[in-house]
Design a protein around this motif. Sequence first.
Motif, PDB file in Angstrom:
ATOM      1  N   VAL A 172       0.839  -1.200   0.000  1.00 21.28           N
ATOM      2  CA  VAL A 172       0.000   0.000   0.000  1.00 21.28           C
ATOM      3  C   VAL A 172       0.869   1.242   0.000  1.00 21.28           C
ATOM      4  N   ARG A 173       1.889   1.278   0.865  1.00 27.33           N
ATOM      5  CA  ARG A 173       2.792   2.436   0.914  1.00 27.33           C
ATOM      6  C   ARG A 173       3.490   2.628  -0.430  1.00 27.33           C
ATOM      7  N   LYS A 174       3.866   1.535  -1.060  1.00 23.82           N
ATOM      8  CA  LYS A 174       4.530   1.630  -2.368  1.00 23.82           C
ATOM      9  C   LYS A 174       3.603   2.279  -3.396  1.00 23.82           C
ATOM     10  N   MET A 187       8.236  11.776   1.992  1.00 23.36           N
ATOM     11  CA  MET A 187       9.064  11.039   1.051  1.00 23.36           C
ATOM     12  C   MET A 187      10.473  10.813   1.593  1.00 23.36           C
ATOM     13  N   LEU A 188      10.948  11.715   2.415  1.00 24.98           N
ATOM     14  CA  LEU A 188      12.238  11.493   3.082  1.00 24.98           C
ATOM     15  C   LEU A 188      12.175  10.244   3.963  1.00 24.98           C
ATOM     16  N   GLN A 189      11.055  10.103   4.674  1.00 26.95           N
ATOM     17  CA  GLN A 189      10.884   8.910   5.526  1.00 26.95           C
ATOM     18  C   GLN A 189      10.764   7.645   4.674  1.00 26.95           C
ATOM     19  N   ARG A 190       9.952   7.727   3.637  1.00 26.88           N
ATOM     20  CA  ARG A 190       9.719   6.534   2.808  1.00 26.88           C
ATOM     21  C   ARG A 190      10.972   6.133   2.017  1.00 26.88           C
ATOM     22  N   THR A 191      11.810   7.086   1.673  1.00 25.82           N
ATOM     23  CA  THR A 191      13.051   6.738   0.975  1.00 25.82           C
ATOM     24  C   THR A 191      13.969   5.926   1.883  1.00 25.82           C
ATOM     25  N   GLN A 192      13.704   5.979   3.194  1.00 27.25           N
ATOM     26  CA  GLN A 192      14.460   5.172   4.154  1.00 27.25           C
ATOM     27  C   GLN A 192      13.636   3.995   4.670  1.00 27.25           C
ATOM     28  N   ASP A 193      12.540   3.675   3.967  1.00 27.12           N
ATOM     29  CA  ASP A 193      11.643   2.610   4.400  1.00 27.12           C
ATOM     30  C   ASP A 193      12.392   1.282   4.514  1.00 27.12           C
ATOM     31  N   ASP A 228      11.267  -1.552   3.786  1.00 29.73           N
ATOM     32  CA  ASP A 228      10.978  -2.328   2.587  1.00 29.73           C
ATOM     33  C   ASP A 228      11.629  -1.627   1.394  1.00 29.73           C
ATOM     34  N   GLU A 229      12.573  -2.300   0.718  1.00 25.80           N
ATOM     35  CA  GLU A 229      13.326  -1.631  -0.355  1.00 25.80           C
ATOM     36  C   GLU A 229      12.438  -1.246  -1.522  1.00 25.80           C
ATOM     37  N   ASN A 230      11.378  -2.009  -1.788  1.00 25.52           N
ATOM     38  CA  ASN A 230      10.480  -1.647  -2.883  1.00 25.52           C
ATOM     39  C   ASN A 230       9.781  -0.322  -2.613  1.00 25.52           C
ATOM     40  N   VAL A 231       9.402  -0.100  -1.358  1.00 28.31           N
ATOM     41  CA  VAL A 231       8.800   1.181  -0.979  1.00 28.31           C
ATOM     42  C   VAL A 231       9.836   2.291  -1.106  1.00 28.31           C
ATOM     43  N   ALA A 232      11.037   2.031  -0.591  1.00 27.18           N
ATOM     44  CA  ALA A 232      12.104   3.031  -0.642  1.00 27.18           C
ATOM     45  C   ALA A 232      12.432   3.402  -2.089  1.00 27.18           C
ATOM     46  N   LEU A 233      12.463   2.413  -2.961  1.00 30.46           N
ATOM     47  CA  LEU A 233      12.760   2.671  -4.372  1.00 30.46           C
ATOM     48  C   LEU A 233      11.676   3.529  -5.004  1.00 30.46           C
ATOM     49  N   GLU A 234      10.417   3.211  -4.715  1.00 31.24           N
ATOM     50  CA  GLU A 234       9.314   3.991  -5.285  1.00 31.24           C
ATOM     51  C   GLU A 234       9.366   5.427  -4.788  1.00 31.24           C
ATOM     52  N   ALA A 235       9.693   5.597  -3.501  1.00 28.29           N
ATOM     53  CA  ALA A 235       9.788   6.944  -2.942  1.00 28.29           C
ATOM     54  C   ALA A 235      10.971   7.708  -3.529  1.00 28.29           C
ATOM     55  N   CYS A 236      12.050   7.001  -3.779  1.00 31.58           N
ATOM     56  CA  CYS A 236      13.240   7.651  -4.329  1.00 31.58           C
ATOM     57  C   CYS A 236      12.970   8.223  -5.715  1.00 31.58           C
ATOM     58  N   GLU A 237      12.041   7.618  -6.441  1.00 32.94           N
ATOM     59  CA  GLU A 237      11.665   8.147  -7.759  1.00 32.94           C
ATOM     60  C   GLU A 237      11.108   9.568  -7.649  1.00 32.94           C
ATOM     61  N   PHE A 238      10.573   9.899  -6.469  1.00 35.76           N
ATOM     62  CA  PHE A 238      10.005  11.226  -6.252  1.00 35.76           C
ATOM     63  C   PHE A 238      11.038  12.316  -6.523  1.00 35.76           C
ATOM     64  N   TRP A 239      12.293  12.090  -6.078  1.00 34.69           N
ATOM     65  CA  TRP A 239      13.325  13.121  -6.230  1.00 34.69           C
ATOM     66  C   TRP A 239      13.721  13.281  -7.688  1.00 34.69           C
ATOM     67  N   LEU A 240      13.699  12.189  -8.424  1.00 33.00           N
ATOM     68  CA  LEU A 240      13.981  12.273  -9.864  1.00 33.00           C
ATOM     69  C   LEU A 240      12.920  13.113 -10.576  1.00 33.00           C
ATOM     70  N   THR A 241      11.659  12.882 -10.224  1.00 24.86           N
ATOM     71  CA  THR A 241      10.567  13.608 -10.862  1.00 24.86           C
ATOM     72  C   THR A 241      10.537  15.065 -10.414  1.00 24.86           C
ATOM     73  N   LEU A 242      10.768  15.293  -9.136  1.00 20.05           N
ATOM     74  CA  LEU A 242      10.755  16.665  -8.615  1.00 20.05           C
ATOM     75  C   LEU A 242      11.832  17.511  -9.285  1.00 20.05           C
TER      76      LEU A 242
END
Length: 904
Positions: A215-217, A245-251, A253-267
């Motif tokens: 769900v978080r992912k 997103m800072l918190q989720r990038t450190q999640d 679960d690596e799949n969640v962290a990876l999805e959150a890390c995409e946020f910085w690329l898009t931003l």
Amino acid sequence: LLAIPDPLGLNATKKLQACRLEQLNHYPDFNNYLIFVLTKLKSEDEPTRSLSGLILKNNVKAHYQNFPNGVSDFIKSECLQNIGDTSPLIRATVGILITTIASKGELQNWPELLPKLCLLLDSEDYNTCEGAFGALQKICEDSTEVLDSDMLDRPLNVMIPKFLQFFKHSSPKIRSHAIACVNQFIISRTQALMLHIDGFIENLFALATDEEPEVRKNVCRALVMLLEVRMDRLLPHMHNIIEYMLQRTQDQDENVALEACEFWLTLAEQPVCKDVLCNHLSKLTPVLVNGMKYSEIDIILLKGDVEEDDEAIPDNEQDIRPRFHRSRTVAQQYEGDRDGIEEDDDEDDDLEDDDTISDWNLRKCSAAALDVLANVFRDDLLLPILPLLKELLFHPEWVIKESGILVLGAIAEGCMQGMIAYLPELIPHLVQCLSDKKALVRSITCWTLSRYAHWVVSQPPDTYLKPLMTELLKRILDSNKRVQEAACSAFATLEEEACTELVPYLAYILDTLVFAFSKYQHKNLLILYDAIGTLADSVGHHLNKPYNIISSSYVLSLVPSPFSQSPPTLFPLPHLYFFLALSSSLSQCLSSVATALQSGFLPYCEPVYQRCVNLVQKTLAQTMVRHTVCCMSNFVCVLHQSQPDQYEVPDKDFMIVALDLLSGLAEGLGDNIEQLVARSNILTLMYQCMQDKMPEVRQSSFALLGDLTKACFLHVKPCIADFMPILGTNLNPELISVCNNATWAIGEISIQMGAEMQPYVAMVLHQLVEIINRPNTPKTLLENTAITIGRLGYVCPQDVAPMLQQFIRPWCTSLRNIRDNEEKDSAFRGICTMISVNPGGVVQDFIFFCDAVASWVNPKDDLRDMFGKILHGFKNQVGEENWGRFSDQFPLPLKERLAAFYGV
């Protein structure tokens, strides 16, 4: 079905299986049996039932239009009745089957499907609800555009609100399905979703801390996409979203962290990035840097903590087996393009590649995010980065030091100006790291140094270039295959930057590259060829020296021995895979070397040329004599071949790459290939290939025809009467690449034939005009079509000009963006000639012609005069006042350019 002995190898077994299944498809009830096994035969184990469903899915993809009505209806009915099977595997298989049927255009012919699935979402039985949602998610993924169209009376108006209701469902799996379904419609800005956008975002915020990782992912994925399409709705909450997103990038679960890390690329792509993120850089930077460390599982998979000398270990078959070869597609050049061949997008040059672990992971995403943010914040990023770098680069733990070297490479482009002050100290340190005992440190150091190659080359060569080159060449001969690969890639970058600065070291460089041939396994030979080809491009004619003791290996060494030998009757299978895998690299390498050495290379490419011709000939011969006998009683498949225990019948893929390699040689050697063509039967073989049933074979043969037309038309011309009807029948845009190459070849033939092309214009012109007016035609095909029409009009203006009005507008818009080159030149000469024959054909679309003319940076003087005469002729025809009103419609840059260059 699957219990087949395998004396001929894996591919033969697959062919036998396919043969058996194809025979079974002749029985009308076969698909009824498959759906019965999937849904009714509960006594069978689940994998067998699922396999039956997957076979049925493949049959639907291949033969659905031929299913009897009763069979189709029975399958549909059984799917809907069993969407709630107690087995998750069977539910998923049924969902895949439903989606596959829907993707065959059946959403229109299955009107009860979507209402029924939506109704089943309200079932009190969890399995039914979950199964229906699983099917809907797959349908939303595969049929996004159809669902958002009038074709189905816009079912999303009902479905989107329905999905939103399930965001608060008690089951995490259902919540995840609901978000995933809605997420499919964010990027397309679907109206049904935009009407509920505030409720959607509110629900996402409510699920932000959900205990279920999936769900978080999906929440993170939704926010990333919303950032791209509805920044206006997120902007008021941006501070909280960034903190989240800072918190989720450190999640955890690596799949969640990876999805959150995409946020910085898009931003980083958003105009507001610098404003909204500047106050968070001090928190974000350590998070991204931490994400760039290898995880424990990564180190295990990469064998980073065990014995690292693996150069003698043969590559696995998957390293040798070609996975991505595509037949050559001829494309036009744009500003910034490096060549005229379209290839798959490949970002391995931008970020180091851990190809033995997942293609995209948190480490790579973090590095990519830091890279793009460095390009946004430039030297402002150094304030939080430099203290971290100082600690990382000299850390005693190799994993941490390695991540620091990656960080240094990631910020190279964006922060280069600020880093210059530190490079005199850092570059020597990195050069020392090339000798680190850990292979992963050595390999990442190669990549990072390549990112600073431009600075290195700008400094005194003895201080930085020579030490770096010396150490990189040592790493090319490293005992670890990963390091070999990274060093070869880095050295290729250095070659591009240094160019003739490398000339004094050519003998040393070539001796190293030659020795690498004896060390490398199959996979790394590919990048070694790239390095040699880049070297030839960079130093050019300096490679073509008189033979002496030092340089005698310059030419001899560049043709690897497997290609210098006479070909055997059949290639052993691993050699065939290797041949296919390296075709693109070797083709480019030999083309570059041939261009640098010109006729000096001819004696050494003849064995390669002949080997390719022989491979094409033997494949064609075996295709003609080979036949497969499938006996329904025992499913025995008899393959006629010489040594079935050692060899397989050659796949046509190998013939394709042989044709592509011949194209590369023709392009590189130019008219020097004439004597090779004269002594071979390649044109006869090409005539057969041009009529092959396999589209990729025709595609490559048309590319080769175009290249030989340019290089040695003397030998091609006698065959034109046979070739042109075949080219005309392949102008079918449903097979884009085949059509593209046929079109390009016609254009090349037109230029060579001149007025003698007239008998063939009618064979191709109407199809070309249809293609250029066809909606959604890929730009490469549009451009080649426009150029070919222009060339036909140049050599046969009386035959083409009457149709000018039918193609002038798309013709102009297609060619306005390509780089000035000979093909564009000949095409525009053709359009000018046609306008002189039929000036009325351009009147309605003259503004598009003006825009196309303005796209030229530096046309030849006589072509510029042709443009000027047409522009002034039109202006004089309409009068000064009308021209003024007409030119007032022009965008200001176009108006200024025409005034400056042509005085109108």
